[in-house]
Design an enzyme around this catalytic site. Structure first.
Site, short mmCIF file in Angstrom:
data_model
loop_
_atom_site.label_atom_id
_atom_site.label_comp_id
_atom_site.label_asym_id
_atom_site.label_seq_id
_atom_site.Cartn_x
_atom_site.Cartn_y
_atom_site.Cartn_z
N ASP A 22 -2.83 7.01 2.76
CA ASP A 22 -1.66 6.86 1.63
C ASP A 22 -0.35 7.13 2.34
O ASP A 22 -0.01 7.96 3.07
CB ASP A 22 -1.95 7.96 0.80
CG ASP A 22 -1.26 7.53 -0.66
OD1 ASP A 22 -0.84 6.52 -0.81
OD2 ASP A 22 -1.59 8.49 -1.59
N ARG A 26 6.24 4.98 0.66
CA ARG A 26 7.25 6.21 0.93
C ARG A 26 7.81 6.12 2.16
O ARG A 26 8.73 6.33 2.49
CB ARG A 26 6.60 7.49 0.43
CG ARG A 26 6.47 7.63 -1.36
CD ARG A 26 5.65 8.72 -1.36
NE ARG A 26 4.12 8.25 -1.44
CZ ARG A 26 3.09 8.98 -1.49
NH1 ARG A 26 3.21 10.44 -1.62
NH2 ARG A 26 1.89 8.54 -1.37
N ARG A 35 8.42 -2.48 1.75
CA ARG A 35 7.06 -1.68 1.67
C ARG A 35 6.24 -2.36 2.86
O ARG A 35 5.51 -1.57 3.39
CB ARG A 35 6.21 -1.80 0.58
CG ARG A 35 7.21 -1.07 -0.93
CD ARG A 35 6.43 -1.18 -2.10
NE ARG A 35 5.17 -0.89 -2.31
CZ ARG A 35 4.57 0.28 -2.10
NH1 ARG A 35 5.28 1.21 -2.50
NH2 ARG A 35 3.28 0.62 -2.22
N ASN A 70 -5.81 -2.50 -5.79
CA ASN A 70 -4.72 -2.84 -5.21
C ASN A 70 -4.23 -4.24 -5.58
O ASN A 70 -3.03 -4.67 -5.39
CB ASN A 70 -4.81 -2.65 -3.78
CG ASN A 70 -4.86 -1.22 -3.21
OD1 ASN A 70 -5.23 -1.07 -2.24
ND2 ASN A 70 -4.26 -0.64 -4.14
N TRP A 71 -5.00 -4.98 -6.33
CA TRP A 71 -4.76 -6.25 -6.74
C TRP A 71 -3.67 -6.42 -8.02
O TRP A 71 -2.73 -7.27 -8.27
CB TRP A 71 -6.03 -7.07 -7.38
CG TRP A 71 -7.04 -7.41 -6.40
CD1 TRP A 71 -8.14 -6.82 -6.63
CD2 TRP A 71 -7.01 -8.21 -5.33
NE1 TRP A 71 -9.05 -7.44 -5.49
CE2 TRP A 71 -8.47 -8.44 -4.84
CE3 TRP A 71 -6.06 -9.42 -4.90
CZ2 TRP A 71 -8.73 -9.07 -3.71
CZ3 TRP A 71 -6.49 -10.29 -3.87
CH2 TRP A 71 -7.80 -9.94 -3.32
C1 FPP Z 1 -1.32 3.24 0.56
O1 FPP Z 1 -0.07 3.40 0.58
C2 FPP Z 1 -1.90 2.31 1.56
C3 FPP Z 1 -2.53 0.82 1.09
C4 FPP Z 1 -2.62 0.49 -0.52
C5 FPP Z 1 -2.87 0.11 2.37
C6 FPP Z 1 -3.52 0.48 3.65
C7 FPP Z 1 -3.39 -0.52 4.41
C8 FPP Z 1 -2.92 -0.55 5.83
C9 FPP Z 1 -2.67 0.75 6.64
C10 FPP Z 1 -3.01 -1.67 6.81
C11 FPP Z 1 -4.03 -2.65 6.79
C12 FPP Z 1 -5.44 -1.87 7.10
C13 FPP Z 1 -6.30 -2.35 8.07
C14 FPP Z 1 -7.57 -1.71 8.34
C15 FPP Z 1 -5.90 -3.42 8.97
P1 FPP Z 1 1.09 2.97 -0.55
O2 FPP Z 1 1.22 1.61 -0.13
O3 FPP Z 1 0.28 3.19 -1.78
O4 FPP Z 1 1.94 4.07 -0.14
P2 FPP Z 1 3.06 4.91 -1.35
O5 FPP Z 1 1.88 5.56 -2.19
O6 FPP Z 1 3.94 5.64 -0.31
O7 FPP Z 1 3.50 3.86 -2.02
#
Ligand code: FPP
Length: 251
Positions: A22, A26, A35, A70-71
């Protein structure tokens, strides 16, 4: 007590580490970047985490790459995340294979693009005989969805007379979920300071320890991973029983 199996691995090393990666958004926002730049930096940490886990003799590393929720993100971000996964599998699979990593994918295979589905199936098939760390990629994964799919399969088995309702127990349910054959995570790590499970491994994490490092996923380097493992090693896991020193006092 963290591990009882007698191997060269220290007793306090978790066998299975699951991570909610996560904080990409940010991380990017703090730098005035889109992002997607955070997700790209996150992929670098995925590579490092697999290496760190393998060196630490962890047997299973599960990464929450894309949730069934996440969709709901903006179309462009979803498309960028799909692109990054495609890129990761295409670019890194050969190296993962060389490093003896076995890839396993959990999550619902329906509703993902056919080319991504094919890449994931290929990654699993090409690495299935590998004997090193198992990298479990949770993709289009949601624990409630996983449980619903498992219950549906069990109901079908009962309906067709292959299964008696009385023989449905915890082991039977475990055998029908996506992680069948994989031990439950000893520790779930969620970066960025958020302290939620967010529909991740709800069944499997029943007795997991939880570690919540404050750093954002793109900052979760080797040292941060080792610090999380050290935090886990300090925990006293009792699985509903009492700890050994307390037992000695009781008797
Ligand atoms: C959460 O951060 C992260 C995700 C929803 C995606 C995680 C994916 C990757 C690290 C890359 C792809 C993975 C692989 C295995 C190749 P957020 O976007 O919710 O962060 P935020 O809470 O700060 O907005």
């Amino acid at each position: 007590m963290a591990r009882t199996m007698q191997t060269e691995t220290p007793i306090s090393t978790p066998r299975h580490v699951a991570i909610i990666m996560d904080g990409n958004g940010r991380w990017a926002k703090a730098r005035g970047l889109p992002r997607t730049a955070g997700h790209k930096a996150g992929v670098e940490r995925v590579r490092e985490a697999v290496r760190t886990a393998a060196e630490a003799k962890i047997d299973y590393l599960t990464l929450f790459a894309f949730s069934s929720e996440n969709w709901r993100r903006p179309e462009q971000e979803v498309s960028d995340l799909m692109g990054l996964l495609r890129f990761f599998i295409r670019k890194d699979l050969a190296e993962l294979h060389r490093e003896n990593v076995r890839v396993k994918v959990i999550g619902c295979r329906q509703s993902i693009q056919p080319d991504i589905r094919a890449l994931l199936v290929d990654a699993e098939q090409r690495t299935r005989e590998n004997t090193g760390i198992t990298l479990v990629i949770a993709f289009n994964y949601g624990a409630r969805d996983e449980l619903v799919r498992a219950v549906r399969q069990i109901a079908e088995a009962v309906q067709s007379g292959k299964l008696e309702p009385e023989s449905i127990d915890e082991a039977a349910l475990s055998a029908h979920i996506d992680t069948a054959g994989i031990p439950d995570p000893d520790v779930v790590i969620r970066t960025s300071g958020e302290q939620r499970l967010s529909n991740f491994l709800l069944w499997q994490a029943a007795y997991s320890e939880f570690v919540f490092p404050s750093c954002l996923w793109p900052d979760f380097d080797r040292a941060a991973f080792h610090e999380a493992l050290a935090e886990y090693a300090r925990r006293d896991r009792r699985f509903g029983a009492v700890s050994a020193p307390d037992l000695a006092v009781c008797s």
